[in-house]
Enzyme design. Structure first.
Site, PDB file in Angstrom:
ATOM      1  N   GLU A  75       2.947  -1.476   0.074  1.00  0.00           N
ATOM      2  CA  GLU A  75       1.871  -0.381   0.078  1.00  0.00           C
ATOM      3  C   GLU A  75       2.703   0.896   0.796  1.00  0.00           C
ATOM      4  OE1 GLU A  75      -1.794  -1.263   2.181  1.00  0.00           O
ATOM      5  OE2 GLU A  75      -1.901  -3.358   1.213  1.00  0.00           O
ATOM      6  N   CYS A 128      -2.236   0.815  -2.069  1.00  0.00           N
ATOM      7  CA  CYS A 128      -1.942  -0.567  -2.199  1.00  0.00           C
ATOM      8  C   CYS A 128      -1.187  -0.605  -3.700  1.00  0.00           C
ATOM      9  CB  CYS A 128      -3.082  -1.662  -2.202  1.00  0.00           C
ATOM     10  SG  CYS A 128      -4.086  -1.473  -3.267  1.00  0.00           S
TER      11      CYS A 128
END
Length: 217
Positions: free
Chosen positions: A209, A175
Site C-alpha cells: 500500500e 491498496c
C-alpha cells in the site's frame, strides 16, 4: 473466545460477530469494533504506522477534512484531532454502522459519517441533486482544505478525481499503486507530491500500500 459458523447464505454466531481492536497512535489508544464481513486492515502494526504517517503528513489545520471511502472510521477518527471538523463518506451499511459505534466508543465530537458513494458525494457537493441522507448536513458550513481518499483497488473514477483536484491538499492512500499512478496522471496537472510512503501490509508478497500527500502547485 467467539465462535462463528459460515455456510452458503447462513451465519451462526455464538456470543458475538466482532472483535475489538486497540491501536495506539501518538500515545493515545483508539478502540475499533471490527465486524465480520466488513473491511478491516489485516496488519495491525502496519495499520498503526499508516495512521501515524497520515496524521503527521496532514499536520494541524484550522480548516476541515473530507474523507471518501472511510470504512469503519479507521483513519478519520484519529485524524479528527488535526482538524476543526471532519465529514466522511462510505457506501457500506455495515461499515457505516461500525464507524458510528467507533465514533461513540472513542468520544469523537467533530466527525460526521454519511452513507454515500464517492460518485454521489460528487453530485451532492456540485449541487446536481439533493440526498435525503444529507438532510442534516450543511455542506456549505464546511471549510475543507484537505481531502483524504482510500479507494478500492479500482482507484478513483474520473469525476471523483476531478472533484478531489479542487482541494489544496490531497492525502491519497492506495491498496493498488497501479491505479494510483493512473489517477496521479490527472492529479499531477494541479498538484505536486510533497510526501510519499510505502506500507508492506503482506510481507513476502508483491502486495503493498502506498501513501501520497499532494499539495496544489
Amino acid at each position: 473466545m467467539s465462535i462463528m459458523g459460515l455456510s452458503r447464505k447462513q451465519k451462526v454466531v455464538l456470543e458475538r460477530d466482532f472483535v475489538t481492536e486497540l491501536l495506539e497512535i501518538d500515545g493515545k489508544k483508539y478502540q475499533y469494533k471490527q465486524v465480520e464481513g466488513s473491511f478491516t486492515q489485516p496488519n495491525g502494526e502496519i495499520c498503526r504506522a499508516m495512521i501515524q504517517w497520515a496524521k503527521n503528513a496532514c499536520g494541524n489545520s484550522v480548516s476541515d477534512l473530507l474523507e471518501l471511502y472511510c470504512g469503519n472510521g479507521n483513519l478519520s477518527i484519529p485524524l479528527s484531532e488535526n482538524f476543526q471538523k471532519v465529514l466522511a463518506t462510505e457506501i457500506s451499511k455495515v461499515s457505516v454502522n461500525s464507524a458510528q459505534e467507533n465514533i461513540r466508543i472513542n468520544s469523537v465530537l467533530n466527525l460526521n459519517i454519511v452513507r454515500l458513494s464517492s460518485e454521489e458525494f460528487t453530485q451532492a457537493i456540485d449541487k446536481v441533486r439533493p440526498f435525503r441522507r444529507l438532510a442534516d448536513i450543511d455542506l456549505d458550513s464546511y471549510n475543507f482544505d484537505t481531502v483524504l481518499v482510500d479507494p478500492p483497488r479500482a482507484g478513483l473514477d474520473k469525476d471523483t478525481c476531478a472533484m478531489v483536484a479542487r482541494f489544496p491538499q490531497i492525502l491519497y492512500i492506495s491498496c493498488n499503486p497501479e491505479t494510483q499512478l493512473e489517477n496521479l496522471e490527472l492529479l499531477s496537472q494541479t498538484h505536486r507530491i510533497k510526501r510519499f510512503a510505502l506500507f508492506d501490509q503482506f510481507p513476502y508478497t508483491d502486495h503493498t500500500e502506498t501513501g501520497l500527500l499532494l499539495v496544489r502547485k
